[in-house]
Design a protein around this motif. Structure first.
Motif: not given
Length: 194
Positions: A133-137, A139-140, A25-28
């Motif tokens: 786009a990374g921030a949208a990840m 919640p994952l 989740g944090l990578g992007p």
């Protein structure tokens, strides 16, 4: 296997899974932050100090262990690992000429490929920046941490086989929602299905 006693292994695997989930989740998101202020190569250079610290910590903290009866080289496992990487790379390469919804491309993406595809989809179809786009990840990452933390307790209650099967069915259900992605789909709805 040597560091954790049998009764602690489930908890250790749960912690490892949670850390991997945070990375997924944090990578992007971290990649998006780096791309906001630095060149694309910074994404790769970030890993150099992390690997250096991991190597030093590994030498200092991980005890030496040897299997008294080592098995043969796992040729099937090595072959499957290579096939997985080839499939992922092939799917990424073929996505441009065939389209992201082509069954061959969708068949090649799975798990890690879906994270890559999702961030690319947000950038190219919705006009998000790499950081958005990374921030949208994020919640994952939260969902993976919660799931990893609960997996050990669930396995104790209903059995490891049911937990693994349920997890795989859940992943398949989430990945299948990518068939419904459209350029005009609301980003908030995308966040719910991922």
């Amino acid at each position: 296997m040597d560091i954790f006693p049998r009764e602690e292994r489930g908890k250790a695997i749960g912690i490892w899974s949670a850390i991997a989930g945070v990375g997924i989740g944090l990578g992007p998101f971290v990649g998006g932050l780096l791309l906001e202020w630095f060149s694309w190569s910074s994404v790769f250079w970030l890993n150099v100090p992390i690997v250096a610290v991991a190597l030093v910590a590994g030498f200092a903290l991980v005890p030496e262990s040897r299997d008294p009866k080592p098995g043969a080289f796992d040729l099937r496992g090595a072959g499957l690992s290579i096939a997985m990487l080839v499939t992922l790379v092939y799917g990424i390469i073929e996505a441009s000429p065939r389209g992201w919804t082509d069954p061959l491309v969708l068949g090649c993406f799975a798990m890690m490929g879906s994270v890559f595809a999702f961030t690319q989809y947000l950038q190219f179809a919705h006009g998000f920046s790499a950081l958005e786009a990374g921030a949208a990840m994020l919640p994952l990452a939260l969902g993976l941490v919660v799931g990893s933390g609960a997996s050990n307790r669930l396995a104790e209650g209903i059995g490891r086989t049911r937990v693994i099967a349920g997890g795989l069915i859940g992943v398949a259900a989430v990945l299948s929602t990518s068939l419904a992605w459209t350029p005009d789909m609301a980003p908030a709805l995308l966040g719910l299905v991922t």
